[in-house]
Design a protein around this motif. Sequence first.
Motif, PDB file in Angstrom:
ATOM      1  N   LEU A 116       0.638  -1.153   0.224  1.00 45.24           N
ATOM      2  CA  LEU A 116      -0.097  -0.034   0.040  1.00 45.24           C
ATOM      3  C   LEU A 116       1.113   1.492  -0.178  1.00 45.24           C
ATOM      4  O   LEU A 116       1.932   1.397   0.647  1.00 45.24           O
ATOM      5  CB  LEU A 116      -0.881  -0.091   1.341  1.00 45.24           C
ATOM      6  N   GLY A 168       4.202   2.073   2.119  1.00 42.64           N
ATOM      7  CA  GLY A 168       5.080   3.144   1.817  1.00 42.64           C
ATOM      8  C   GLY A 168       5.727   2.941   0.447  1.00 42.64           C
ATOM      9  O   GLY A 168       5.624   1.652  -0.177  1.00 42.64           O
ATOM     10  N   HIS A 226      -5.218   1.371  -8.402  1.00 43.13           N
ATOM     11  CA  HIS A 226      -6.425   2.009  -8.843  1.00 43.13           C
ATOM     12  C   HIS A 226      -6.011   2.536 -10.349  1.00 43.13           C
ATOM     13  O   HIS A 226      -4.860   2.905 -10.416  1.00 43.13           O
ATOM     14  CB  HIS A 226      -6.627   3.320  -7.997  1.00 43.13           C
TER      15      HIS A 226
HETATM   16  P1  NAP Z   1       0.624   7.167  -8.071  1.00 40.58           P
HETATM   17  O1  NAP Z   1       0.440   8.538  -8.293  1.00 40.58           O
HETATM   18  O2  NAP Z   1       0.654   6.337  -9.481  1.00 40.58           O
HETATM   19  O3  NAP Z   1       2.020   6.698  -7.470  1.00 40.58           O
HETATM   20  C1  NAP Z   1       2.988   7.737  -6.888  1.00 40.58           C
HETATM   21  C2  NAP Z   1       3.816   7.038  -6.044  1.00 40.58           C
HETATM   22  O4  NAP Z   1       3.129   6.518  -4.840  1.00 40.58           O
HETATM   23  C3  NAP Z   1       4.530   5.915  -6.631  1.00 40.58           C
HETATM   24  O5  NAP Z   1       5.744   6.160  -7.421  1.00 40.58           O
HETATM   25  C4  NAP Z   1       5.053   5.096  -5.311  1.00 40.58           C
HETATM   26  O6  NAP Z   1       6.153   5.543  -4.893  1.00 40.58           O
HETATM   27  C5  NAP Z   1       3.848   5.065  -4.498  1.00 40.58           C
HETATM   28  N1  NAP Z   1       2.733   4.277  -4.506  1.00 40.58           N
HETATM   29  C6  NAP Z   1       1.680   4.353  -5.290  1.00 40.58           C
HETATM   30  N2  NAP Z   1       0.899   3.209  -5.200  1.00 40.58           N
HETATM   31  C7  NAP Z   1       1.761   2.258  -4.390  1.00 40.58           C
HETATM   32  C8  NAP Z   1       1.563   0.978  -3.776  1.00 40.58           C
HETATM   33  N3  NAP Z   1       0.362   0.103  -4.110  1.00 40.58           N
HETATM   34  N4  NAP Z   1       2.432   0.674  -3.016  1.00 40.58           N
HETATM   35  C9  NAP Z   1       3.491   1.133  -2.654  1.00 40.58           C
HETATM   36  N5  NAP Z   1       3.878   2.710  -3.263  1.00 40.58           N
HETATM   37  C10 NAP Z   1       2.770   3.034  -4.004  1.00 40.58           C
HETATM   38  O7  NAP Z   1      -0.258   6.862  -7.031  1.00 40.58           O
HETATM   39  P2  NAP Z   1      -1.823   7.444  -6.386  1.00 40.58           P
HETATM   40  O8  NAP Z   1      -2.637   7.723  -7.766  1.00 40.58           O
HETATM   41  O9  NAP Z   1      -1.243   8.503  -5.474  1.00 40.58           O
HETATM   42  O10 NAP Z   1      -2.286   6.223  -5.766  1.00 40.58           O
HETATM   43  C11 NAP Z   1      -1.726   5.905  -4.315  1.00 40.58           C
HETATM   44  C12 NAP Z   1      -2.588   4.582  -3.899  1.00 40.58           C
HETATM   45  O11 NAP Z   1      -4.063   4.714  -3.801  1.00 40.58           O
HETATM   46  C13 NAP Z   1      -2.484   3.604  -4.905  1.00 40.58           C
HETATM   47  O12 NAP Z   1      -1.966   2.119  -4.088  1.00 40.58           O
HETATM   48  C14 NAP Z   1      -3.929   3.332  -5.213  1.00 40.58           C
HETATM   49  O13 NAP Z   1      -4.129   2.106  -5.823  1.00 40.58           O
HETATM   50  C15 NAP Z   1      -4.581   3.994  -4.313  1.00 40.58           C
HETATM   51  N6  NAP Z   1      -5.829   4.738  -5.022  1.00 40.58           N
HETATM   52  C16 NAP Z   1      -5.654   5.742  -5.810  1.00 40.58           C
HETATM   53  C17 NAP Z   1      -6.629   6.261  -6.284  1.00 40.58           C
HETATM   54  C18 NAP Z   1      -6.774   7.359  -7.425  1.00 40.58           C
HETATM   55  O14 NAP Z   1      -7.476   8.060  -7.679  1.00 40.58           O
HETATM   56  N7  NAP Z   1      -5.399   7.648  -7.762  1.00 40.58           N
HETATM   57  C19 NAP Z   1      -7.981   6.047  -5.918  1.00 40.58           C
HETATM   58  C20 NAP Z   1      -8.023   4.917  -4.887  1.00 40.58           C
HETATM   59  C21 NAP Z   1      -7.035   4.255  -4.366  1.00 40.58           C
HETATM   60  P3  NAP Z   1       7.542   4.980  -5.190  1.00 40.58           P
HETATM   61  O15 NAP Z   1       7.881   5.621  -6.510  1.00 40.58           O
HETATM   62  O16 NAP Z   1       8.413   5.655  -3.951  1.00 40.58           O
HETATM   63  O17 NAP Z   1       7.565   3.699  -5.111  1.00 40.58           O
END
Ligand code: NAP
Length: 277
Positions: free
Chosen positions: A52, A69, A94
């Motif tokens: 996560l 993290g 996601h």
């Molecule tokens: P993102 O912009 O694609 O990722 C940004 C950074 O967050 C990645 O480079 C990574 O860091 C870290 N990261 C993302 N997902 C991770 C995971 N599952 N485990 C470990 N590190 C992770 O991601 P985001 O859109 O911020 O989403 C973050 C989390 O929330 C994800 O797990 C996603 O499934 C969940 N989520 C997202 C949304 C949305 O609308 N974006 C909605 C619901 C849930 P490092 O480069 O340091 O590894």
Amino acid sequence: MPRHLLILGGTTEARALAAALTGTAQAGTPQAGPSPAGPPAGTPPLRVTSSLAGRVAAPRLPAGEVRIGGFGGPDGLAAWLRAEAVDAVVDATHPFAAVMSGNAAVAAAAAGVPLLVLRRPGWAPVAGDRWHRVASLGAAAAALPALGRRVFLTTGRQGIGAFAHLDGLHFVARSVDPPEPPMPASTDVLLDRGPFTLDGERALLRAHRIDVVVTKDSGGAATAPKLTAARELGLPVVVVDRPPLPAGVPVAASVPAAVDWLAQHLGRAAVPDAGPQ
Ligand code: NAP
């Protein structure tokens, strides 16, 4: 030595996959005995680690092992895959977590580990829907003033800054954790986490006198109650399209399809039967 699977999580599907593979009825709810198709008790066939990002203060934890993290970009993830002897990765993040999906594709290729994307299908409009599809949150913000004055914003707390300049509109923003500034001057924040009901969504739209809804095309097995409620009330919905997937990575649209792929890559002995698809 059990095979080791890394699930990049943060979604309902990621928790369902972890539950299916660890023989638990639901994430975090152990069954009375071992999975019928699994090995004898005491012989773990598969080590399942879910990852996560750590964005949510009190996340719903999946079954199996959990790490929280970032990895430190694609190089950090590739190093983690090697150090933890990971045999397969399922990117069940996601649909809008595009950075993580891109990192996973690069890291898995670098480490020589098979990668599957588990991605639920997007939503499709039905008769009566008044959808306006846009390519980004910025485009959604640009479209809003022509569509309404009272906005139900359901795109999550991270993207709210894209709407911060829209002073003439009132926003009702729903998110799991509080959004951080910048945000629009006139914003009511509703802290809530699904699943949501049709009755509840109808009541919310009426109570806040919403005249336009904004959503990401997050998708799911069925139409979201907020979309049905908007259709019933004749409201326009701005739907933000998904970012593209990394090229060349296989995609499964359901948990059973992902289990099937894993059985092919890790062997039937390691992967319990997920039943008919
Ligand atoms: P993102 O912009 O694609 O990722 C940004 C950074 O967050 C990645 O480079 C990574 O860091 C870290 N990261 C993302 N997902 C991770 C995971 N599952 N485990 C470990 N590190 C992770 O991601 P985001 O859109 O911020 O989403 C973050 C989390 O929330 C994800 O797990 C996603 O499934 C969940 N989520 C997202 C949304 C949305 O609308 N974006 C909605 C619901 C849930 P490092 O480069 O340091 O590894």
